[in-house]
Design a protein around this motif. Structure first.
Motif, PDB file in Angstrom:
ATOM      1  N   HIS A  22      58.915 -81.489  25.112  1.00 15.47           N
ATOM      2  CA  HIS A  22      59.332 -80.133  24.749  1.00 15.47           C
ATOM      3  C   HIS A  22      60.661 -79.717  25.388  1.00 15.47           C
ATOM      4  O   HIS A  22      60.857 -78.551  25.732  1.00 15.47           O
ATOM      5  CB  HIS A  22      58.232 -79.127  25.100  1.00 15.47           C
ATOM      6  N   GLY A  23      61.560 -80.693  25.512  1.00 15.15           N
ATOM      7  CA  GLY A  23      62.871 -80.386  26.063  1.00 15.15           C
ATOM      8  C   GLY A  23      63.640 -79.397  25.208  1.00 15.15           C
ATOM      9  O   GLY A  23      64.283 -78.475  25.726  1.00 15.15           O
ATOM     10  N   GLN A  24      63.592 -79.584  23.890  1.00 21.29           N
ATOM     11  CA  GLN A  24      64.332 -78.691  23.000  1.00 21.29           C
ATOM     12  C   GLN A  24      63.785 -77.266  23.070  1.00 21.29           C
ATOM     13  O   GLN A  24      64.551 -76.295  23.083  1.00 21.29           O
ATOM     14  CB  GLN A  24      64.270 -79.203  21.564  1.00 21.29           C
ATOM     15  N   GLU A  25      62.463 -77.140  23.136  1.00 18.71           N
ATOM     16  CA  GLU A  25      61.861 -75.812  23.236  1.00 18.71           C
ATOM     17  C   GLU A  25      62.282 -75.115  24.538  1.00 18.71           C
ATOM     18  O   GLU A  25      62.532 -73.910  24.551  1.00 18.71           O
ATOM     19  CB  GLU A  25      60.339 -75.910  23.165  1.00 18.71           C
ATOM     20  N   ARG A  26      62.366 -75.873  25.621  1.00 22.01           N
ATOM     21  CA  ARG A  26      62.775 -75.267  26.896  1.00 22.01           C
ATOM     22  C   ARG A  26      64.229 -74.815  26.842  1.00 22.01           C
ATOM     23  O   ARG A  26      64.567 -73.725  27.316  1.00 22.01           O
ATOM     24  CB  ARG A  26      62.572 -76.242  28.045  1.00 22.01           C
ATOM     25  N   VAL A  27      65.088 -75.653  26.277  1.00 24.67           N
ATOM     26  CA  VAL A  27      66.504 -75.283  26.142  1.00 24.67           C
ATOM     27  C   VAL A  27      66.641 -73.983  25.353  1.00 24.67           C
ATOM     28  O   VAL A  27      67.392 -73.073  25.741  1.00 24.67           O
ATOM     29  CB  VAL A  27      67.286 -76.426  25.464  1.00 24.67           C
ATOM     30  N   ALA A  28      65.890 -73.869  24.263  1.00 22.97           N
ATOM     31  CA  ALA A  28      65.963 -72.655  23.442  1.00 22.97           C
ATOM     32  C   ALA A  28      65.375 -71.461  24.183  1.00 22.97           C
ATOM     33  O   ALA A  28      65.947 -70.355  24.161  1.00 22.97           O
ATOM     34  CB  ALA A  28      65.228 -72.877  22.124  1.00 22.97           C
ATOM     35  N   ALA A  29      64.239 -71.649  24.857  1.00 27.53           N
ATOM     36  CA  ALA A  29      63.558 -70.544  25.530  1.00 27.53           C
ATOM     37  C   ALA A  29      64.384 -69.974  26.673  1.00 27.53           C
ATOM     38  O   ALA A  29      64.349 -68.764  26.929  1.00 27.53           O
ATOM     39  CB  ALA A  29      62.195 -71.010  26.047  1.00 27.53           C
ATOM     40  N   LEU A  30      65.140 -70.829  27.363  1.00 20.94           N
ATOM     41  CA  LEU A  30      65.916 -70.394  28.513  1.00 20.94           C
ATOM     42  C   LEU A  30      67.395 -70.188  28.191  1.00 20.94           C
ATOM     43  O   LEU A  30      68.191 -69.863  29.074  1.00 20.94           O
ATOM     44  CB  LEU A  30      65.763 -71.402  29.657  1.00 20.94           C
ATOM     45  N   GLY A  31      67.772 -70.393  26.920  1.00 19.02           N
ATOM     46  CA  GLY A  31      69.158 -70.165  26.514  1.00 19.02           C
ATOM     47  C   GLY A  31      70.141 -71.097  27.201  1.00 19.02           C
ATOM     48  O   GLY A  31      71.227 -70.675  27.601  1.00 19.02           O
ATOM     49  N   MET A  32      69.797 -72.375  27.291  1.00 17.69           N
ATOM     50  CA  MET A  32      70.632 -73.327  28.017  1.00 17.69           C
ATOM     51  C   MET A  32      71.699 -73.945  27.115  1.00 17.69           C
ATOM     52  O   MET A  32      71.466 -74.152  25.913  1.00 17.69           O
ATOM     53  CB  MET A  32      69.754 -74.423  28.621  1.00 17.69           C
ATOM     54  N   ASP A  33      72.837 -74.268  27.700  1.00 22.64           N
ATOM     55  CA  ASP A  33      73.944 -74.877  26.967  1.00 22.64           C
ATOM     56  C   ASP A  33      73.827 -76.401  26.993  1.00 22.64           C
ATOM     57  O   ASP A  33      74.736 -77.117  27.421  1.00 22.64           O
ATOM     58  CB  ASP A  33      75.280 -74.440  27.567  1.00 22.64           C
ATOM     59  N   PHE A  34      72.681 -76.874  26.520  1.00 24.59           N
ATOM     60  CA  PHE A  34      72.410 -78.312  26.507  1.00 24.59           C
ATOM     61  C   PHE A  34      71.896 -78.730  25.139  1.00 24.59           C
ATOM     62  O   PHE A  34      71.267 -77.944  24.421  1.00 24.59           O
ATOM     63  CB  PHE A  34      71.362 -78.675  27.564  1.00 24.59           C
TER      64      PHE A  34
END
Length: 313
Positions: free
Chosen positions: A161-173
């Motif tokens: 769930h890396g993509q979900e975490r990036v989206a949930a935390l608004g990360m520039d990754f």
């Protein structure tokens, strides 16, 4: 299977009187094989002990998420590495349906999350804080990700769930999935040559922590429900807005009919318990020493009779 070591044979002979009252089925115990080294070697270690116990053993390559449904249905007999972070949700779902049982925890404590080697911290000194990592995102940019940083996640079937975490935390990754565990190690090794900053999925216990000292990224702390209830965690509108459990379990699971069909083998499974260093050593035998899994299992058994003999006596 190759001829067993004298130490293993002697240990199992001690088991015979204890288990004489229990008669196991002649049907094979089916042990699943996944796509990371410690699980493959551990499966062979336990399989070889069970074979010397008089059991027939069959190994099958199985998806690491779907295996819990296979165990529940009795198509696969057991699972030796139920990692809380990666497979806890699939395990709990299968438990809820019935047909699979929790056979207890290993002594090992697990963690699975974003990770970086220590040379990366020199380039981004705010680490391990996740917000500091995000501020340094451009250090991890590649031609594939443009101005955003690249995070190399585990294989798709590990469901991290890396993509979900990036989206949930608004990360520039941008999340890129590795094809295998070996691809993760190759990426770290390549980055080491020029001390290039890198952030990848990693876990403990694992041989890699001895080869490349590093740290896990510290995300908002895991809370029960972070993966199921948007209200849990800092983003009220998203799931997976937290890190994975920092002290996760490593469990064993079995088909609920195993104890009745193979009572002596089930008694052994209940006793099986590995520590973090022991699991790391299993992975090292394959990933560093380049042994075949069956050979690595034999080597581990021969070197550690003080560990496993207590499980069968």
């Amino acid at each position: 299977m190759k001829k067993m070591t004298t130490a293993l044979t002697a240990g199992v002979l001690c088991l015979t009187p204890v288990l004489a009252l229990a008669q196991d089925s002649n049907d094979p115990i089916v042990i699943p094989i996944h796509n990371w080294s410690s699980q493959i070697v551990m499966s062979n270690v336990v399989g070889q002990i069970l074979e010397e116990n008089g059991n027939a053993v069959e190994y099958v390559t199985t998806d690491s998420q779907a295996v819990y449904e296979s165990v529940r249905l009795g198509d696969v007999t057991l699972e030796l590495e139920v990692w809380e972070g990666a497979f806890g949700a699939s395990f709990r779902e299968a438990l809820g349906k019935g047909g699979i049982v929790d056979v207890g925890d290993h002594n090992a404590v697990t963690r699975e999350d974003w990770w970086y080697p220590m040379w990366t911290k020199e380039a981004c000194p705010g680490l391990p804080d996740w917000e500091a990592l995000n501020d340094c995102a451009e250090l991890f940019a590649t031609a594939e990700t443009g101005e955003k940083g690249r995070y190399l996640d585990g294989p798709v079937d590990w469901l991290k769930h890396g993509q979900e975490r990036v989206a949930a935390l608004g990360m520039d990754f941008v999340v890129v999935n590795a094809g295998s565990a070996a691809a993760l190690w190759a990426e770290i090794g390549a980055a080491e040559a020029d001390q290039r900053p890198i952030v990848v999925f990693n876990w403990t216990p694992n041989f890699a922590e001895a080869v490349w000292p590093g740290e896990f990224v510290e995300f908002p702390a895991w809370e029960d429900g972070c993966d199921t209830d948007p209200a849990v965690g800092p983003n009220p509108d998203a799931l997976y807005d937290c890190g994975n459990p920092a002290t996760g379990y490593l469990k064993k699971a079995a088909w609920e009919g195993m104890e009745e069909k193979w009572p002596s083998a089930y008694a052994v499974l209940e006793q099986v318990s590995f520590t973090n260093p022991q699991i790391a050593e299993m992975a090292k035998l394959v990933d560093i020493d380049e042994m075949e899994p069956e050979e690595a299992a034999e080597a581990w058994l021969e070197a550690n009779p003080d560990v496993w003999q207590s499980w069968v006596n």
